[in-house]
Design an enzyme around this catalytic site. Structure first.
Site, PDB file in Angstrom:
ATOM      1  N   LYS A  11     -35.407  48.755 -20.387  1.00  0.00           N
ATOM      2  CA  LYS A  11     -35.773  47.554 -19.649  1.00  0.00           C
ATOM      3  C   LYS A  11     -36.893  48.113 -18.456  1.00  0.00           C
ATOM      4  O   LYS A  11     -36.908  49.235 -18.193  1.00  0.00           O
ATOM      5  CB  LYS A  11     -34.612  47.058 -18.957  1.00  0.00           C
ATOM      6  CG  LYS A  11     -33.557  46.471 -20.164  1.00  0.00           C
ATOM      7  CD  LYS A  11     -32.395  45.654 -19.566  1.00  0.00           C
ATOM      8  CE  LYS A  11     -31.544  45.129 -20.648  1.00  0.00           C
ATOM      9  NZ  LYS A  11     -30.320  44.421 -19.916  1.00  0.00           N
ATOM     10  N   TYR A  51     -32.872  35.889 -24.853  1.00  0.00           N
ATOM     11  CA  TYR A  51     -31.755  35.767 -24.338  1.00  0.00           C
ATOM     12  C   TYR A  51     -31.015  34.238 -24.417  1.00  0.00           C
ATOM     13  O   TYR A  51     -30.272  33.962 -23.485  1.00  0.00           O
ATOM     14  CB  TYR A  51     -31.955  36.203 -22.906  1.00  0.00           C
ATOM     15  CG  TYR A  51     -31.740  37.767 -22.691  1.00  0.00           C
ATOM     16  CD1 TYR A  51     -30.606  38.441 -23.182  1.00  0.00           C
ATOM     17  CD2 TYR A  51     -32.888  38.192 -22.174  1.00  0.00           C
ATOM     18  CE1 TYR A  51     -30.666  39.841 -23.094  1.00  0.00           C
ATOM     19  CE2 TYR A  51     -32.873  39.627 -21.973  1.00  0.00           C
ATOM     20  CZ  TYR A  51     -31.654  40.290 -22.610  1.00  0.00           C
ATOM     21  OH  TYR A  51     -31.582  41.796 -22.190  1.00  0.00           O
ATOM     22  N   ARG A  87     -24.612  51.074 -29.118  1.00  0.00           N
ATOM     23  CA  ARG A  87     -23.861  50.929 -28.042  1.00  0.00           C
ATOM     24  C   ARG A  87     -22.857  51.712 -27.314  1.00  0.00           C
ATOM     25  O   ARG A  87     -22.778  51.604 -26.259  1.00  0.00           O
ATOM     26  CB  ARG A  87     -22.737  49.503 -28.684  1.00  0.00           C
ATOM     27  CG  ARG A  87     -23.371  48.290 -29.179  1.00  0.00           C
ATOM     28  CD  ARG A  87     -24.039  47.209 -28.306  1.00  0.00           C
ATOM     29  NE  ARG A  87     -23.256  46.849 -27.210  1.00  0.00           N
ATOM     30  CZ  ARG A  87     -23.580  46.094 -26.259  1.00  0.00           C
ATOM     31  NH1 ARG A  87     -24.849  45.211 -26.183  1.00  0.00           N
ATOM     32  NH2 ARG A  87     -22.778  45.497 -25.458  1.00  0.00           N
ATOM     33  N   ARG A 104     -26.564  54.035 -19.473  1.00  0.00           N
ATOM     34  CA  ARG A 104     -26.238  53.127 -18.227  1.00  0.00           C
ATOM     35  C   ARG A 104     -25.753  54.028 -16.999  1.00  0.00           C
ATOM     36  O   ARG A 104     -26.213  53.695 -15.975  1.00  0.00           O
ATOM     37  CB  ARG A 104     -25.662  51.852 -18.557  1.00  0.00           C
ATOM     38  CG  ARG A 104     -26.424  51.079 -19.193  1.00  0.00           C
ATOM     39  CD  ARG A 104     -25.696  49.852 -19.795  1.00  0.00           C
ATOM     40  NE  ARG A 104     -26.464  48.826 -20.469  1.00  0.00           N
ATOM     41  CZ  ARG A 104     -26.059  47.874 -21.297  1.00  0.00           C
ATOM     42  NH1 ARG A 104     -24.901  47.709 -21.646  1.00  0.00           N
ATOM     43  NH2 ARG A 104     -27.044  46.864 -21.415  1.00  0.00           N
ATOM     44  N   ASN A 114     -29.925  47.321 -15.764  1.00  0.00           N
ATOM     45  CA  ASN A 114     -29.086  48.215 -16.628  1.00  0.00           C
ATOM     46  C   ASN A 114     -29.961  48.967 -17.559  1.00  0.00           C
ATOM     47  O   ASN A 114     -29.003  49.236 -18.391  1.00  0.00           O
ATOM     48  CB  ASN A 114     -27.906  47.546 -16.855  1.00  0.00           C
ATOM     49  CG  ASN A 114     -28.029  46.439 -18.057  1.00  0.00           C
ATOM     50  OD1 ASN A 114     -28.987  46.248 -18.345  1.00  0.00           O
ATOM     51  ND2 ASN A 114     -26.855  46.001 -18.398  1.00  0.00           N
ATOM     52  N   HIS A 117     -31.167  47.327 -23.420  1.00  0.00           N
ATOM     53  CA  HIS A 117     -30.523  46.413 -24.179  1.00  0.00           C
ATOM     54  C   HIS A 117     -30.134  46.813 -25.497  1.00  0.00           C
ATOM     55  O   HIS A 117     -31.091  47.747 -26.102  1.00  0.00           O
ATOM     56  CB  HIS A 117     -31.480  45.188 -24.562  1.00  0.00           C
ATOM     57  CG  HIS A 117     -30.939  44.341 -25.815  1.00  0.00           C
ATOM     58  ND1 HIS A 117     -29.895  43.437 -25.499  1.00  0.00           N
ATOM     59  CD2 HIS A 117     -31.263  44.249 -26.934  1.00  0.00           C
ATOM     60  CE1 HIS A 117     -29.854  42.547 -26.607  1.00  0.00           C
ATOM     61  NE2 HIS A 117     -30.424  43.383 -27.467  1.00  0.00           N
ATOM     62  N   GLU A 128     -32.896  39.908 -33.803  1.00  0.00           N
ATOM     63  CA  GLU A 128     -33.686  40.379 -32.603  1.00  0.00           C
ATOM     64  C   GLU A 128     -34.649  41.370 -33.221  1.00  0.00           C
ATOM     65  O   GLU A 128     -35.735  41.191 -32.701  1.00  0.00           O
ATOM     66  CB  GLU A 128     -32.515  41.372 -31.931  1.00  0.00           C
ATOM     67  CG  GLU A 128     -31.667  40.638 -31.099  1.00  0.00           C
ATOM     68  CD  GLU A 128     -30.481  41.321 -30.312  1.00  0.00           C
ATOM     69  OE1 GLU A 128     -29.717  40.610 -29.682  1.00  0.00           O
ATOM     70  OE2 GLU A 128     -30.479  42.671 -30.184  1.00  0.00           O
TER      71      GLU A 128
HETATM   72  P1  DAT Z   1     -24.998  43.799 -22.710  1.00  0.00           P
HETATM   73  O1  DAT Z   1     -26.462  43.859 -22.256  1.00  0.00           O
HETATM   74  O2  DAT Z   1     -24.180  44.922 -22.393  1.00  0.00           O
HETATM   75  O3  DAT Z   1     -24.956  43.273 -24.221  1.00  0.00           O
HETATM   76  P2  DAT Z   1     -24.476  40.941 -22.106  1.00  0.00           P
HETATM   77  O4  DAT Z   1     -25.190  40.719 -23.571  1.00  0.00           O
HETATM   78  O5  DAT Z   1     -23.210  40.432 -21.735  1.00  0.00           O
HETATM   79  O6  DAT Z   1     -24.476  42.513 -21.944  1.00  0.00           O
HETATM   80  O7  DAT Z   1     -25.432  40.507 -20.952  1.00  0.00           O
HETATM   81  C1  DAT Z   1     -27.057  40.488 -21.286  1.00  0.00           C
HETATM   82  C2  DAT Z   1     -27.604  40.879 -19.925  1.00  0.00           C
HETATM   83  O8  DAT Z   1     -27.358  40.012 -19.120  1.00  0.00           O
HETATM   84  C3  DAT Z   1     -27.055  42.242 -19.299  1.00  0.00           C
HETATM   85  O9  DAT Z   1     -27.751  43.295 -19.938  1.00  0.00           O
HETATM   86  C4  DAT Z   1     -27.534  42.169 -18.227  1.00  0.00           C
HETATM   87  C5  DAT Z   1     -27.318  40.810 -17.806  1.00  0.00           C
HETATM   88  N1  DAT Z   1     -26.157  40.554 -17.128  1.00  0.00           N
HETATM   89  C6  DAT Z   1     -24.717  40.248 -17.835  1.00  0.00           C
HETATM   90  N2  DAT Z   1     -23.598  40.033 -16.846  1.00  0.00           N
HETATM   91  C7  DAT Z   1     -24.274  40.046 -15.904  1.00  0.00           C
HETATM   92  C8  DAT Z   1     -23.893  39.741 -14.232  1.00  0.00           C
HETATM   93  N3  DAT Z   1     -22.476  39.391 -14.181  1.00  0.00           N
HETATM   94  N4  DAT Z   1     -24.733  39.532 -13.365  1.00  0.00           N
HETATM   95  C9  DAT Z   1     -26.043  39.924 -13.495  1.00  0.00           C
HETATM   96  N5  DAT Z   1     -26.738  40.172 -14.769  1.00  0.00           N
HETATM   97  C10 DAT Z   1     -25.766  40.197 -15.755  1.00  0.00           C
HETATM   98 MG    MG Z   2     -25.527  41.476 -25.247  1.00  0.00          MG
END
Ligand code: DAT
Ligand code: MG
Length: 142
Positions: A11, A51, A87, A104, A114, A117, A128
């Site tokens: 990212k 997304y 993961r 991370r 973070n 992805h 994807e």
């Molecule tokens: P991951 O990337 O671990 O699969 P996710 O699919 O739940 O997590 O969310 C996608 C992305 O969205 C994540 O990498 C960062 C952002 N995100 C998730 N929860 C968030 C939050 N509470 N506040 C801000 N950004 C968030």
């Molecule tokens: Mg995710």
């Protein structure tokens, strides 16, 4: 366990912090190899489509803004149990909760910024990968 492919993005916070090499080295040292890669800047439309499952979440706008704020490294990673392996190597979504030694924990700034992805299932990986890569852009070693 069969060799599988998964999808990864380095990212914008990590491309801007010059951590592309460190993150790729982390994958390579831990049994994953690159099967496809491109450096790109995502359009708003492309990031929103990627997304789409999060479009009702309160952080969706912030997420799209961040993902289009700078360059990203799009990668297909390949290896044994690659989806789950990736993961594990990434660590928890919120770096405050990520285990020591995970990407991370090492490189992320916040839950939003973070660093990486990674696909969360084989089905997601398939969608994807197809969203960003043509079949002809991927190697087939196995
Ligand atoms: P991951 O990337 O671990 O699969 P996710 O699919 O739940 O997590 O969310 C996608 C992305 O969205 C994540 O990498 C960062 C952002 N995100 C998730 N929860 C968030 C939050 N509470 N506040 C801000 N950004 C968030
Ligand atoms: Mg995710």
């Amino acid at each position: 366990m069969a060799i599988e492919k998964t999808f990864s993005i380095i990212k914008p916070n990590s491309t801007l912090d010059n951590n592309i090499g460190n993150i790729i080295a982390h994958f390579e040292k831990n049994g994953l190899r690159i099967a496809g890669a491109k450096f790109a800047k995502l359009s708003k439309e492309k990031a929103e489509g990627f997304y789409i499952e999060h479009k009702e979440r309160p952080f969706f706008g912030e997420l799209v803004n961040f993902m289009t704020s700078g360059p990203v490294m799009l990668m297909v990673l390949e290896g044994e149990n690659a989806v789950m392996k990736n993961r594990e190597l990434m660590g928890a979504t919120n770096p405050a909760n990520a285990a020591e030694g995970t990407i991370r924990k090492l490189y992320a700034k916040s839950v939003g910024e973070n660093s990486v992805h990674g696909s969360d299932s084989a089905t997601a990986a398939e969608r994807e990968i197809a969203y960003f890569f043509e079949r002809s852009e991927l190697t087939n070693r196995f």
